[in-house]
Design an enzyme around this catalytic site. Structure first.
Site, mmCIF file in Angstrom:
data_model
loop_
_atom_site.group_PDB
_atom_site.id
_atom_site.type_symbol
_atom_site.label_atom_id
_atom_site.label_comp_id
_atom_site.label_asym_id
_atom_site.label_seq_id
_atom_site.Cartn_x
_atom_site.Cartn_y
_atom_site.Cartn_z
ATOM 1 N N HIS A 100 17.334 12.793 50.630
ATOM 2 C CA HIS A 100 17.766 11.519 51.576
ATOM 3 C C HIS A 100 16.517 10.708 51.640
ATOM 4 O O HIS A 100 15.486 11.282 51.866
ATOM 5 C CB HIS A 100 18.393 11.958 52.999
ATOM 6 C CG HIS A 100 18.932 11.148 53.471
ATOM 7 N ND1 HIS A 100 18.120 10.132 54.414
ATOM 8 C CD2 HIS A 100 20.090 10.643 53.760
ATOM 9 C CE1 HIS A 100 18.967 9.163 54.982
ATOM 10 N NE2 HIS A 100 20.032 9.528 54.841
ATOM 11 N N GLU B 78 23.257 5.622 48.258
ATOM 12 C CA GLU B 78 22.601 5.053 49.450
ATOM 13 C C GLU B 78 21.391 4.179 48.996
ATOM 14 O O GLU B 78 20.319 4.502 49.128
ATOM 15 C CB GLU B 78 22.404 6.169 50.476
ATOM 16 C CG GLU B 78 23.370 7.040 50.834
ATOM 17 C CD GLU B 78 23.009 8.078 51.963
ATOM 18 O OE1 GLU B 78 23.987 7.866 52.908
ATOM 19 O OE2 GLU B 78 21.979 8.698 51.836
#
Length: 264
Positions: free
Chosen positions: A107, A175
């Site tokens: 992430h 993302e």
């Protein structure tokens, strides 16, 4: 129907709680979402795949709470090694032992706050796959750029993360860093172009049957409908803190899953 065809018919919805909830709150949320999953026809049938990623302390109890619902439980990170003198780390072997099925890897916050590099992300992806965990592999361009350039950068990140990793399913979470925490997601046309390029690339990889490409980054209601068939689902954050709001996205996912099945 092949595993790839099934993955493109199924719509995948994931939720990461990050570090927003206390322990009791995480378990209460899990119980409410488990009941939602039991009563939602498309989740119960498998037309919509749901995975949830609470904090580490909630992973083991959440596995019990979601037992029998079909919901996958995962962790927000894992160590690069399976055992040893790594104070504070949690290994993929332990996560698999307690019943986790997926694990978030790479992430943007891990990269920014903890200095994770492409090499570390690759080592963690390998650790997940060798322990039978599907990595929720977060990739995305750091700055806003044309879709073709974003696609090339994301494919580079994906190939780097999977270099040398064992075969197995991967949940690719696109993302774009500039959209994480923003008031609105990236423009739908941008998301569609990048997700379509990523899915085409993933479909061509050996040993990645059943892999999907989902979008995260300020995702919310209505976005799945806008994206149509170019994304296989959504990766939700704070929007899903309210189980009723999550239920609305699952309803939308059910409609999309039905249309994708009809078109095959």
């Amino acid at each position: 129907m092949t595993a790839t065809e099934r993955s493109h018919s199924t719509v995948t919805v994931g939720v990461s709680l990050k570090m927003y909830f206390g322990h009791a709150q995480s378990l209460d949320w899990s119980s409410r979402v488990a009941e939602l999953a039991r009563t939602h026809p498309s989740v119960a049938s498998g037309a919509v795949e749901l995975f949830v990623i609470p904090d580490f302390l909630a992973v083991a109890p959440a596995v019990g709470i979601f037992a029998g619902t079909g919901v996958l439980v995962g962790a927000q990170d894992l160590a690069t090694d399976d055992s040893g003198a790594f104070t504070g780390e949690v290994s993929g072997a332990v996560l698999a032992e307690v019943g986790a099925s997926v694990v978030e890897v790479g992430h943007a916050e891990r990269r920014r706050l903890f200095g994770e590099t492409d090499a570390i992300v690759a080592a963690k992806s390998a650790a997940a796959l060798r322990n039978g965990l599907a990595p929720v592999l977060c990739i995305g361009e750091g700055e806003r750029m044309p879709p073709a350039d974003a696609s090339a950068e994301c494919i580079r990140q994906l190939d780097s993360a999977l270099a040398g990793a064992a075969f197995g399913r991967v949940i690719v979470a696109y993302e774009p860093v500039w959209a994480i925490g923003a008031p609105a997601p990236a423009p739908a046309d941008h998301i569609r172009a990048v997700c379509a390029a990523l899915r085409s690339h993933v479909d061509g990889l050996t040993g990645r049957d059943g892999s999907v490409v989902i979008y995260g980054g300020s995702a919310g209601p209505g976005l799945l409908t806008e994206l149509g068939g170019d994304a296989d689902g959504l990766f939700l954050g704070r929007f899903a803190h309210d189980p009723a709001a999550l239920g609305a996205v699952l309803d939308e996912a059910a409609v999309l899953a039905s249309s994708r099945t009809d078109n095959r």
